[in-house]
Scaffold this motif. Structure first.
Motif, PDB file in Angstrom:
ATOM      1  N   ASP A   1     -34.533  13.412  -3.446  1.00  0.00           N
ATOM      2  CA  ASP A   1     -34.576  11.950  -3.473  1.00  0.00           C
ATOM      3  C   ASP A   1     -34.682  11.435  -2.032  1.00  0.00           C
ATOM      4  OD1 ASP A   1     -34.151   9.222  -3.866  1.00  0.00           O
ATOM      5  OD2 ASP A   1     -32.728   9.559  -5.495  1.00  0.00           O
ATOM      6  N   ALA A   2     -35.860  10.900  -1.689  1.00  0.00           N
ATOM      7  CA  ALA A   2     -36.167  10.567  -0.298  1.00  0.00           C
ATOM      8  C   ALA A   2     -35.615   9.229   0.164  1.00  0.00           C
ATOM      9  CB  ALA A   2     -37.688  10.577  -0.095  1.00  0.00           C
ATOM     10  N   PHE A   3     -35.251   8.353  -0.770  1.00  0.00           N
ATOM     11  CA  PHE A   3     -34.784   7.023  -0.358  1.00  0.00           C
ATOM     12  C   PHE A   3     -33.732   6.540  -1.345  1.00  0.00           C
ATOM     13  CE2 PHE A   3     -37.178   3.850   2.560  1.00  0.00           C
ATOM     14  CZ  PHE A   3     -35.995   3.401   3.109  1.00  0.00           C
ATOM     15  N   ASN A   4     -32.470   6.643  -0.925  1.00  0.00           N
ATOM     16  CA  ASN A   4     -31.321   6.168  -1.683  1.00  0.00           C
ATOM     17  C   ASN A   4     -30.259   5.803  -0.657  1.00  0.00           C
ATOM     18  OD1 ASN A   4     -29.371   8.729  -1.456  1.00  0.00           O
ATOM     19  ND2 ASN A   4     -31.501   9.387  -1.710  1.00  0.00           N
TER      20      ASN A   4
ATOM     21  N   ILE B   1     -19.946  -1.391  -6.590  1.00  0.00           N
ATOM     22  CA  ILE B   1     -20.847  -0.241  -6.761  1.00  0.00           C
ATOM     23  C   ILE B   1     -20.177   0.972  -6.110  1.00  0.00           C
ATOM     24  CG2 ILE B   1     -23.192   0.620  -6.470  1.00  0.00           C
ATOM     25  CD1 ILE B   1     -24.073  -2.219  -5.851  1.00  0.00           C
ATOM     26  N   PRO B   2     -19.215   1.592  -6.770  1.00  0.00           N
ATOM     27  CA  PRO B   2     -18.479   2.708  -6.157  1.00  0.00           C
ATOM     28  C   PRO B   2     -19.376   3.833  -5.661  1.00  0.00           C
ATOM     29  CG  PRO B   2     -17.389   1.988  -8.153  1.00  0.00           C
ATOM     30  CD  PRO B   2     -18.698   1.266  -8.104  1.00  0.00           C
ATOM     31  N   CYS B   3     -20.499   4.051  -6.300  1.00  0.00           N
ATOM     32  CA  CYS B   3     -21.381   5.162  -5.940  1.00  0.00           C
ATOM     33  C   CYS B   3     -21.951   5.030  -4.536  1.00  0.00           C
ATOM     34  CB  CYS B   3     -22.527   5.238  -6.953  1.00  0.00           C
ATOM     35  SG  CYS B   3     -23.552   6.704  -6.824  1.00  0.00           S
ATOM     36  N   ILE B   4     -21.833   3.850  -3.927  1.00  0.00           N
ATOM     37  CA  ILE B   4     -22.409   3.684  -2.599  1.00  0.00           C
ATOM     38  C   ILE B   4     -21.403   4.013  -1.494  1.00  0.00           C
ATOM     39  CG2 ILE B   4     -21.884   1.246  -2.101  1.00  0.00           C
ATOM     40  CD1 ILE B   4     -24.900   1.054  -1.222  1.00  0.00           C
ATOM     41  N   TYR B   5     -20.143   4.220  -1.856  1.00  0.00           N
ATOM     42  CA  TYR B   5     -19.156   4.566  -0.834  1.00  0.00           C
ATOM     43  C   TYR B   5     -18.169   5.654  -1.272  1.00  0.00           C
ATOM     44  CZ  TYR B   5     -16.058   1.526  -3.548  1.00  0.00           C
ATOM     45  OH  TYR B   5     -15.323   0.960  -4.554  1.00  0.00           O
ATOM     46  N   ASP B   6     -18.056   5.907  -2.571  1.00  0.00           N
ATOM     47  CA  ASP B   6     -17.104   6.871  -3.115  1.00  0.00           C
ATOM     48  C   ASP B   6     -17.819   8.202  -3.352  1.00  0.00           C
ATOM     49  OD1 ASP B   6     -15.615   8.447  -5.046  1.00  0.00           O
ATOM     50  OD2 ASP B   6     -14.387   6.671  -5.414  1.00  0.00           O
ATOM     51  N   LEU B   7     -17.457   9.222  -2.583  1.00  0.00           N
ATOM     52  CA  LEU B   7     -18.159  10.501  -2.647  1.00  0.00           C
ATOM     53  C   LEU B   7     -17.980  11.183  -3.997  1.00  0.00           C
ATOM     54  CD1 LEU B   7     -19.969  12.027  -0.679  1.00  0.00           C
ATOM     55  CD2 LEU B   7     -17.959  13.328   0.057  1.00  0.00           C
ATOM     56  N   ASP B   8     -16.790  11.113  -4.589  1.00  0.00           N
ATOM     57  CA  ASP B   8     -16.578  11.730  -5.896  1.00  0.00           C
ATOM     58  C   ASP B   8     -17.464  11.087  -6.957  1.00  0.00           C
ATOM     59  OD1 ASP B   8     -14.704  13.492  -4.905  1.00  0.00           O
ATOM     60  OD2 ASP B   8     -13.006  12.178  -5.349  1.00  0.00           O
TER      61      ASP B   8
ATOM     62  N   MET C   1     -24.800  12.491  -9.389  1.00  0.00           N
ATOM     63  CA  MET C   1     -25.792  13.502  -9.060  1.00  0.00           C
ATOM     64  C   MET C   1     -25.750  14.684 -10.021  1.00  0.00           C
ATOM     65  SD  MET C   1     -25.483  13.466  -4.875  1.00  0.00           S
ATOM     66  CE  MET C   1     -26.847  14.613  -4.613  1.00  0.00           C
ATOM     67  N   ASP C   2     -24.565  15.003 -10.524  1.00  0.00           N
ATOM     68  CA  ASP C   2     -24.413  16.146 -11.434  1.00  0.00           C
ATOM     69  C   ASP C   2     -25.188  15.975 -12.731  1.00  0.00           C
ATOM     70  OD1 ASP C   2     -22.837  17.605  -9.727  1.00  0.00           O
ATOM     71  OD2 ASP C   2     -20.935  16.946 -10.607  1.00  0.00           O
ATOM     72  N   GLN C   3     -25.629  14.766 -13.020  1.00  0.00           N
ATOM     73  CA  GLN C   3     -26.362  14.512 -14.258  1.00  0.00           C
ATOM     74  C   GLN C   3     -27.818  14.967 -14.190  1.00  0.00           C
ATOM     75  OE1 GLN C   3     -25.794  10.433 -15.755  1.00  0.00           O
ATOM     76  NE2 GLN C   3     -23.984  10.252 -14.433  1.00  0.00           N
ATOM     77  N   PHE C   4     -28.269  15.416 -12.999  1.00  0.00           N
ATOM     78  CA  PHE C   4     -29.707  15.626 -12.830  1.00  0.00           C
ATOM     79  C   PHE C   4     -30.085  17.025 -12.353  1.00  0.00           C
ATOM     80  CE2 PHE C   4     -28.820  11.107 -12.444  1.00  0.00           C
ATOM     81  CZ  PHE C   4     -29.636  10.625 -13.466  1.00  0.00           C
ATOM     82  N   GLY C   5     -29.239  17.993 -12.565  1.00  0.00           N
ATOM     83  CA  GLY C   5     -29.625  19.381 -12.327  1.00  0.00           C
ATOM     84  C   GLY C   5     -29.969  19.677 -10.885  1.00  0.00           C
TER      85      GLY C   5
ATOM     86  N   ASP D   1     -29.161   0.248  -9.539  1.00  0.00           N
ATOM     87  CA  ASP D   1     -29.598  -0.016 -10.908  1.00  0.00           C
ATOM     88  C   ASP D   1     -28.455  -0.678 -11.687  1.00  0.00           C
ATOM     89  OD1 ASP D   1     -28.080   2.338 -12.515  1.00  0.00           O
ATOM     90  OD2 ASP D   1     -28.769   3.062 -10.567  1.00  0.00           O
ATOM     91  N   PRO D   2     -28.739  -1.223 -12.853  1.00  0.00           N
ATOM     92  CA  PRO D   2     -27.676  -1.878 -13.641  1.00  0.00           C
ATOM     93  C   PRO D   2     -26.510  -0.969 -13.996  1.00  0.00           C
ATOM     94  CG  PRO D   2     -29.832  -2.541 -14.456  1.00  0.00           C
ATOM     95  CD  PRO D   2     -30.071  -1.449 -13.448  1.00  0.00           C
ATOM     96  N   GLU D   3     -26.755   0.355 -14.000  1.00  0.00           N
ATOM     97  CA  GLU D   3     -25.680   1.304 -14.304  1.00  0.00           C
ATOM     98  C   GLU D   3     -24.912   1.725 -13.057  1.00  0.00           C
ATOM     99  OE1 GLU D   3     -27.049   4.597 -16.787  1.00  0.00           O
ATOM    100  OE2 GLU D   3     -28.793   3.385 -17.308  1.00  0.00           O
ATOM    101  N   ARG D   4     -25.324   1.226 -11.905  1.00  0.00           N
ATOM    102  CA  ARG D   4     -24.666   1.486 -10.621  1.00  0.00           C
ATOM    103  C   ARG D   4     -24.691   2.964 -10.232  1.00  0.00           C
ATOM    104  NH1 ARG D   4     -19.023  -1.576 -11.563  1.00  0.00           N
ATOM    105  NH2 ARG D   4     -19.132  -0.233 -13.396  1.00  0.00           N
ATOM    106  N   GLY D   5     -25.859   3.578 -10.403  1.00  0.00           N
ATOM    107  CA  GLY D   5     -25.992   4.954  -9.936  1.00  0.00           C
ATOM    108  C   GLY D   5     -27.070   5.773 -10.599  1.00  0.00           C
ATOM    109  N   PRO D   6     -26.922   6.106 -11.872  1.00  0.00           N
ATOM    110  CA  PRO D   6     -27.855   7.057 -12.482  1.00  0.00           C
ATOM    111  C   PRO D   6     -29.145   6.451 -13.026  1.00  0.00           C
ATOM    112  CG  PRO D   6     -26.113   6.552 -14.025  1.00  0.00           C
ATOM    113  CD  PRO D   6     -25.752   5.847 -12.730  1.00  0.00           C
TER     114      PRO D   6
END
Length: 337
Positions: free
Chosen positions: A5-8, A36-43, A49-53, A295-300
């Motif tokens: 993923d080149a731009f996130n 949007i926890p995914c933008i600062y919370d590493l866990d 990310m684990d959803q995408f192999g 995205d509306p789901e705040r991550g995936p």
């Protein structure tokens, strides 16, 4: 399929904490991003990310541009914290993060020096530069050293749009309404920045510079006719200056410079836009990207939707691999296996 993923976007903890403690714009950004926890919370990031192999990311900071957050002394500190934090994340989690894109204090005379520090000392894989610097165009002479530094180190520049509600859509208004500044303003911003790099002659001065235009080249693919035959007539609509001289100074047709840009697949899951962009740039110039986690789901959501769109388009396997990960390896100088 493997995906890079080149731009996130993500905020390292050191920078995030500093922004929450700061006054003014930086603190306000932190307040808005808390949702949007995914933008600062590493866990949370890893959970998404684990959803995408077989999926890794090249990290970059989220909005706003660092140069909008204060005086040069402040923005230089933000840049150091952000770039150091990104380098640490890549070093600690190479199986998650393939690399990072450095951010700069573009309102500082030390912006080019920070770029060099990020390349030499931190291993940055490119630079994220916004499409204007506090309202100034990217072809301003003050910014040339930054682009020159990127070319010198063989690192790409990634253009991220920047435009706020304070830029009105009509001359008799004081602000942009209905978030037009974002929906339509950001693609315009990117396209205008691309045009300034082309017509200023920067692409001729720095022929080895690689520039990626976020969101699949913004308006350019859809307006291929205007960029091509339209810009071939540069100056026909202008009476107060001779723009024909601009065409004479350029070494190539304007259309060919626009073809030289790279682009990414971050178009919020639009199949039509993806097909249009791929047709214009070709498989060699397009990199997979999601713009997660906005995205509306705040991550995936955008990751999943972008993969779905690409899988729905018929193409040779070799081209699919290029777009999904091989172009990113070449573009960012990542290790190939």
């Amino acid at each position: 399929m493997r995906y890079i993923d080149a731009f996130n976007h993500f905020f390292p903890k050191q920078l995030w904490d500093k922004m929450l403690q700061a006054d003014g714009a930086a603190k306000d950004i932190g307040h808005r991003m808390r949702g949007i926890p995914c933008i600062y919370d590493l866990d949370e990031r890893f959970r998404v990310m684990d959803q995408f192999g077989d999926y890794t990311q090249v990290l970059s900071l989220g909005m706003p541009p660092l140069e909008s957050l204060g005086a040069p002394a402040e923005t230089e500190e933000y840049a150091r914290l952000g770039n150091d934090g990104m380098a640490e994340l890549v070093a600690k989690h190479p199986d998650r993060f393939a690399g990072f894109i450095a951010s700069l204090p573009m309102n500082s005379d030390n912006a080019a020096a920070e770029a060099e520090r990020a390349f030499k000392n931190l291993g940055a894989n490119g630079l994220q530069i916004h499409t204007n610097v506090n309202g100034r165009a990217l072809d301003h002479p003050d910014f040339f050293p930054v682009f020159e530094m990127a070319e010198r180190y063989g690192k790409p520049v990634l253009l991220h749009p920047s435009r706020g509600a304070s830029m009105p859509d009509y001359a008799d208004e004081e602000k942009s309404h209905y978030e037009i500044w974002w929906t339509f303003g950001w693609p315009y911003e990117t396209s205008a920045a691309m045009a300034r790099l082309v017509f200023s002659g920067m692409m001729d001065r720095l022929p080895d510079l690689k520039v990626l235009a976020h969101h699949l080249g913004a308006m350019v693919p859809y307006f291929e006719g205007r960029v091509g035959p339209g810009m071939d007539q540069l100056g026909k609509r202008t009476t107060d200056e001779d723009l024909g001289e601009v065409l004479k100074r350029l070494k190539k047709r304007p259309f060919d410079y626009f073809k030289d840009f790279y682009a990414d697949t971050a178009v919020f899951g639009s199949r039509a836009a993806t097909v249009c962009g791929l047709d214009f740039y070709g498989a060699d110039k397009v990199l997979f990207a999601s713009d997660s986690p906005f995205d509306p789901e705040r991550g995936p959501g955008y990751i999943r939707d972008t993969i779905k769109v690409l899988e729905s388009i018929d193409m040779p396997q070799a081209e699919r691999e290029k777009i999904s990960y091989r172009n990113a390896q070449d573009f960012f100088g990542l290790k190939r296996d």
